[in-house]
Design a protein around this motif. Structure first.
Motif, PDB file in Angstrom:
ATOM      1  N   LEU A  99       0.834  -1.208   0.000  1.00 39.03           N
ATOM      2  CA  LEU A  99       0.000   0.000   0.000  1.00 39.03           C
ATOM      3  C   LEU A  99       0.872   1.263   0.000  1.00 39.03           C
ATOM      4  CD1 LEU A  99      -3.076   0.560   0.060  1.00 39.03           C
ATOM      5  CD2 LEU A  99      -2.839   0.919   2.519  1.00 39.03           C
ATOM      6  N   ILE A 100       1.917   1.240   0.824  1.00 36.18           N
ATOM      7  CA  ILE A 100       2.834   2.383   0.898  1.00 36.18           C
ATOM      8  C   ILE A 100       3.537   2.583  -0.443  1.00 36.18           C
ATOM      9  CG2 ILE A 100       4.998   3.202   1.955  1.00 36.18           C
ATOM     10  CD1 ILE A 100       4.074   1.738   4.547  1.00 36.18           C
ATOM     11  N   ASP A 101       3.961   1.472  -1.015  1.00 36.59           N
ATOM     12  CA  ASP A 101       4.628   1.505  -2.317  1.00 36.59           C
ATOM     13  C   ASP A 101       3.684   2.076  -3.391  1.00 36.59           C
ATOM     14  OD1 ASP A 101       5.807   0.840  -4.767  1.00 36.59           O
ATOM     15  OD2 ASP A 101       6.725  -0.975  -3.983  1.00 36.59           O
ATOM     16  N   LEU A 102       2.440   1.636  -3.374  1.00 37.86           N
ATOM     17  CA  LEU A 102       1.469   2.095  -4.375  1.00 37.86           C
ATOM     18  C   LEU A 102       1.177   3.585  -4.217  1.00 37.86           C
ATOM     19  CD1 LEU A 102      -1.070  -0.895  -4.414  1.00 37.86           C
ATOM     20  CD2 LEU A 102       0.808  -0.419  -6.020  1.00 37.86           C
ATOM     21  N   PHE A 103       1.136   4.027  -2.971  1.00 34.02           N
ATOM     22  CA  PHE A 103       0.901   5.459  -2.743  1.00 34.02           C
ATOM     23  C   PHE A 103       2.045   6.273  -3.352  1.00 34.02           C
ATOM     24  CE2 PHE A 103       1.271   9.428  -0.374  1.00 34.02           C
ATOM     25  CZ  PHE A 103       0.003   9.949  -0.591  1.00 34.02           C
ATOM     26  N   GLU A 104       3.257   5.782  -3.181  1.00 33.37           N
ATOM     27  CA  GLU A 104       4.424   6.470  -3.741  1.00 33.37           C
ATOM     28  C   GLU A 104       4.364   6.466  -5.276  1.00 33.37           C
ATOM     29  OE1 GLU A 104       6.403   8.534  -2.624  1.00 33.37           O
ATOM     30  OE2 GLU A 104       7.677   8.625  -4.410  1.00 33.37           O
ATOM     31  N   GLN A 105       3.906   5.363  -5.844  1.00 27.15           N
ATOM     32  CA  GLN A 105       3.756   5.311  -7.313  1.00 27.15           C
ATOM     33  C   GLN A 105       2.740   6.355  -7.783  1.00 27.15           C
ATOM     34  OE1 GLN A 105       3.092   1.392  -9.051  1.00 27.15           O
ATOM     35  NE2 GLN A 105       4.162   0.415  -7.344  1.00 27.15           N
ATOM     36  N   PHE A 106       1.618   6.422  -7.068  1.00 29.53           N
ATOM     37  CA  PHE A 106       0.581   7.399  -7.395  1.00 29.53           C
ATOM     38  C   PHE A 106       1.130   8.824  -7.272  1.00 29.53           C
ATOM     39  CE2 PHE A 106      -2.155  10.064  -4.541  1.00 29.53           C
ATOM     40  CZ  PHE A 106      -2.852  10.743  -5.533  1.00 29.53           C
ATOM     41  N   ARG A 107       1.814   9.086  -6.137  1.00 32.85           N
ATOM     42  CA  ARG A 107       2.333  10.430  -5.890  1.00 32.85           C
ATOM     43  C   ARG A 107       3.329  10.856  -6.968  1.00 32.85           C
ATOM     44  NH1 ARG A 107       6.054  13.226  -4.617  1.00 32.85           N
ATOM     45  NH2 ARG A 107       7.481  11.456  -4.568  1.00 32.85           N
ATOM     46  N   SER A 108       4.254   9.972  -7.297  1.00 34.31           N
ATOM     47  CA  SER A 108       5.275  10.371  -8.268  1.00 34.31           C
ATOM     48  C   SER A 108       4.689  10.511  -9.673  1.00 34.31           C
ATOM     49  CB  SER A 108       6.467   9.408  -8.246  1.00 34.31           C
ATOM     50  OG  SER A 108       6.069   8.148  -8.683  1.00 34.31           O
ATOM     51  N   THR A 109       3.695   9.699 -10.004  1.00 40.77           N
ATOM     52  CA  THR A 109       3.083   9.805 -11.334  1.00 40.77           C
ATOM     53  C   THR A 109       2.309  11.115 -11.482  1.00 40.77           C
ATOM     54  OG1 THR A 109       2.877   7.408 -11.500  1.00 40.77           O
ATOM     55  CG2 THR A 109       1.485   8.712 -12.959  1.00 40.77           C
ATOM     56  N   VAL A 110       1.455  11.419 -10.513  1.00 39.85           N
ATOM     57  CA  VAL A 110       0.643  12.645 -10.610  1.00 39.85           C
ATOM     58  C   VAL A 110       1.545  13.878 -10.523  1.00 39.85           C
ATOM     59  CG1 VAL A 110      -1.231  13.983  -9.559  1.00 39.85           C
ATOM     60  CG2 VAL A 110      -1.427  11.503  -9.784  1.00 39.85           C
ATOM     61  N   SER A 111       2.627  13.751  -9.774  1.00 42.60           N
ATOM     62  CA  SER A 111       3.571  14.838  -9.646  1.00 42.60           C
ATOM     63  C   SER A 111       4.275  15.109 -10.988  1.00 42.60           C
ATOM     64  CB  SER A 111       4.573  14.467  -8.551  1.00 42.60           C
ATOM     65  OG  SER A 111       5.467  15.483  -8.355  1.00 42.60           O
ATOM     66  N   ALA A 112       4.723  14.058 -11.653  1.00 41.98           N
ATOM     67  CA  ALA A 112       5.381  14.206 -12.967  1.00 41.98           C
ATOM     68  C   ALA A 112       4.396  14.795 -13.977  1.00 41.98           C
ATOM     69  CB  ALA A 112       5.907  12.858 -13.448  1.00 41.98           C
ATOM     70  N   LEU A 113       3.160  14.373 -13.862  1.00 44.57           N
ATOM     71  CA  LEU A 113       2.110  14.859 -14.754  1.00 44.57           C
ATOM     72  C   LEU A 113       1.870  16.361 -14.524  1.00 44.57           C
ATOM     73  CD1 LEU A 113       0.119  13.466 -16.733  1.00 44.57           C
ATOM     74  CD2 LEU A 113      -1.466  13.251 -14.813  1.00 44.57           C
ATOM     75  N   ALA A 114       1.808  16.748 -13.246  1.00 46.59           N
ATOM     76  CA  ALA A 114       1.573  18.149 -12.884  1.00 46.59           C
ATOM     77  C   ALA A 114       2.751  19.024 -13.326  1.00 46.59           C
ATOM     78  CB  ALA A 114       1.339  18.278 -11.385  1.00 46.59           C
ATOM     79  N   LEU A 115       3.940  18.468 -13.214  1.00 47.17           N
ATOM     80  CA  LEU A 115       5.144  19.191 -13.632  1.00 47.17           C
ATOM     81  C   LEU A 115       5.069  19.499 -15.129  1.00 47.17           C
ATOM     82  CD1 LEU A 115       7.689  20.069 -12.130  1.00 47.17           C
ATOM     83  CD2 LEU A 115       8.781  17.937 -12.848  1.00 47.17           C
ATOM     84  N   LEU A 154      -4.112   3.719   5.124  1.00 46.64           N
ATOM     85  CA  LEU A 154      -2.893   4.521   5.068  1.00 46.64           C
ATOM     86  C   LEU A 154      -3.260   5.953   5.423  1.00 46.64           C
ATOM     87  CD1 LEU A 154       0.115   4.019   4.094  1.00 46.64           C
ATOM     88  CD2 LEU A 154      -0.564   5.219   2.012  1.00 46.64           C
ATOM     89  N   SER A 155      -2.503   6.552   6.338  1.00 43.23           N
ATOM     90  CA  SER A 155      -2.859   7.933   6.654  1.00 43.23           C
ATOM     91  C   SER A 155      -2.102   8.866   5.718  1.00 43.23           C
ATOM     92  CB  SER A 155      -2.588   8.227   8.137  1.00 43.23           C
ATOM     93  OG  SER A 155      -1.347   8.831   8.309  1.00 43.23           O
ATOM     94  N   VAL A 156      -2.860   9.650   4.961  1.00 36.21           N
ATOM     95  CA  VAL A 156      -2.240  10.544   3.979  1.00 36.21           C
ATOM     96  C   VAL A 156      -2.756  11.960   4.182  1.00 36.21           C
ATOM     97  CG1 VAL A 156      -2.065   8.665   2.301  1.00 36.21           C
ATOM     98  CG2 VAL A 156      -4.020  10.183   2.205  1.00 36.21           C
TER      99      VAL A 156
END
Ligand code: ATP
Ligand code: MG
Length: 230
Positions: free
Chosen positions: A138-154, A211-213
């Motif tokens: 779950l933690i790993d997947l959250f990081e995947q989500f975060r980095s993908t949306v972040s790259a997209l936003a960039l 997961l607390s986010v």
């Protein structure tokens, strides 16, 4: 040779079929997903209004046909959605983001990489919403989500309809699908709202799975990425 193996899922705007493509007399070939945009649908016109704001449209015979929703106009709209999704996939794939590889476009159909098993029964990857990953994953997947949306936003973009339903989970990797409405965060007046909703939909799922986010902080980081290019 192409063979249609049948409907994988019938969505609100499109039907997704599984296709097998092979060279006669050789190996079993590959499975692919064919997304066929349907003709005319109210939700589509609603989406046209909100999502296409800020995109430039030239007045023409085509535009008038689409406005009047003639048969010709409706086909053009379906074709535009297919075209928008194919282009988005091509650009996102180039950026190295986790999306299905776009194979080809033919009118209102987008052919893309099938996310799932290539051998055996050829099961499609489940939508994230149907899964219950254990805590470490779950933690790993959250990081995947975060980095993908972040790259997209960039790059200035938000998915615009991101949710655990438009996210597939395959071999512990997230693959994000359903891109025709991709939104320009700055160019579209409602861009930040779309980004915030994307962020909220995903964070709610992670929170529900335990997961607390910090959703607000995350949205702030995404917005900072989006404006950093100006
Ligand atoms: N490349 C793919 N590989 C495997 N499965 C896929 C692929 N593309 C789509 N699917 C399946 O088909 C479903 C519908 O696809 P998609 O979300 O792109 O279409 P849609 O018309 O927007 O559907 P919905 O209205 O349900 O969101 C997905 O939820 C997924 O289960
Ligand atoms: Mg979808």
């Amino acid at each position: 040779m192409d063979e249609d193996l049948g409907i994988l899922k019938s969505g609100k705007e499109a039907d997704v079929h599984v296709i097998r493509r092979w060279v006669p007399g050789s190996d079993p070939g590959v499975r692919m997903a064919a997304k066929r945009f349907r003709d005319s649908d109210h939700r589509m016109f609603h989406r046209d209004a909100g999502y296409l704001e800020g995109r430039r449209v030239r007045r023409s015979r085509e535009t008038r046909a689409m406005t009047r929703r003639t048969q010709f106009g409706r086909e053009l709209i379906s074709g535009q959605w297919a075209f928008a999704e194919f282009n988005a996939l091509a650009e996102l794939w180039e950026l190295g983001l986790p999306v299905p590889y776009p194979v080809q476009i033919n009118g209102t159909e987008v052919l893309m990489e099938f996310i799932g098993d290539q051998d055996g029964a050829g099961a499609a990857a489940p939508r994230l919403a149907q899964t219950r990953p254990e805590p470490a994953l779950l933690i790993d997947l959250f990081e995947q989500f975060r980095s993908t949306v972040s790259a997209l936003a960039l790059r200035g973009w938000a998915h615009g309809d991101l949710s655990p339903y438009n996210t597939l989970l395959h071999n512990d990797r997230l693959v994000i699908i359903d891109w025709p409405q991709i939104v320009d965060i700055i160019g579209n007046p409602a861009g930040p709202e779309f980004l915030q909703r994307d962020c909220h939909n995903m964070c709610s799922w992670f929170t529900a799975r335990g997961l607390s986010v910090d959703e607000e902080e995350l949205f702030g980081d995404f917005m900072a990425a989006a404006v950093s290019r100006w």
